[in-house]
Enzyme design. Structure first.
Site: not given
Ligand SMILES: [Zn+2]
Length: 207
Positions: A14, A73, A115, A158
């Protein structure tokens, strides 16, 4: 023919604009993006200089948070995110914030996984090839990868989730602390302790 790849992969988690200097920017985001870029150039470049086969070096997979409607989220409009379970809007698919940070050359990655289209998806192991169904785990297994080195953002979310899933899936795991940027330093320390306890190797710098 016997495969000669190193059975080693690098997972770059990410490194996207929103996590570097965007809506969810992290303190060391730019530094980490530059550091990963320099390191991957060495990994890829050394291979080219020696005239070796591409598969004698670690393969490099990038993951991207790629949200379309990730349920709860994002904090509801008008509410403050709690930075644990709810977050500012970030990495919306096909926006600037979701693009790879300009400090990191995306061509250094051999493959990209998306994702989080419809879930929170902290772990890269929830990712799949863009426009295809093959998951990160399936890809690693198809190449007989045994060990992964993980870098990226954010250490405490993450990166941690990706490393935990890699351990659960049976891979050897190394996390490079200097090449990870955190939401909070306290959270990062806890995450790295938890990963060590779970069996990951945490090293300060890439080797
Ligand atoms: Zn996110």
């Amino acid at each position: 023919m016997v495969s000669t790849h190193s059975r080693e992969a690098i997972i770059v988690v990410d490194v996207q604009n929103d996590f570097v200097d965007g809506s969810l920017g992290t303190a060391r985001g730019v530094e980490v993006a530059r550091g990963i870029n320099a390191w991957l150039r060495e990994v890829v470049g050394a291979d080219a200089e020696e005239g070796a086969e591409i598969n004698s070096r670690p393969l490099i997979a990038g993951t991207m948070d790629w949200h379309i409607n990730p349920q709860g989220h994002f904090a509801p409009e008008g509410e403050e995110p709690d930075y644990e379970n709810t977050w500012p809007v970030h990495c919306v698919a096909d926006t600037h914030g979701a693009q790879v940070c300009g400090e990191l050359n995306p061509e250094l990655m051999d493959v990209w996984f998306h994702k989080g289209e419809y879930t929170a998806a902290y772990s890269g192991f929830e990712g799949h090839l863009a426009r295809e169904e093959q998951t990160l785990k399936q890809w690693l297994n198809s190449l007989e990868i045994e060990h992964v080195t993980i870098v990226g953002i954010a250490t405490d979310f993450c990166v941690r989730a990706t490393a935990e899933d890699a351990l659960k899936a049976g891979f050897g795991v190394t996390v490079v602390e200097e090449l990870c940027s955190a939401v909070s330093e306290d959270g990062a320390a806890k995450a790295l302790d938890a990963l060590r306890a779970a069996g990951a190797e945490v090293i300060a710098q890439p080797r």
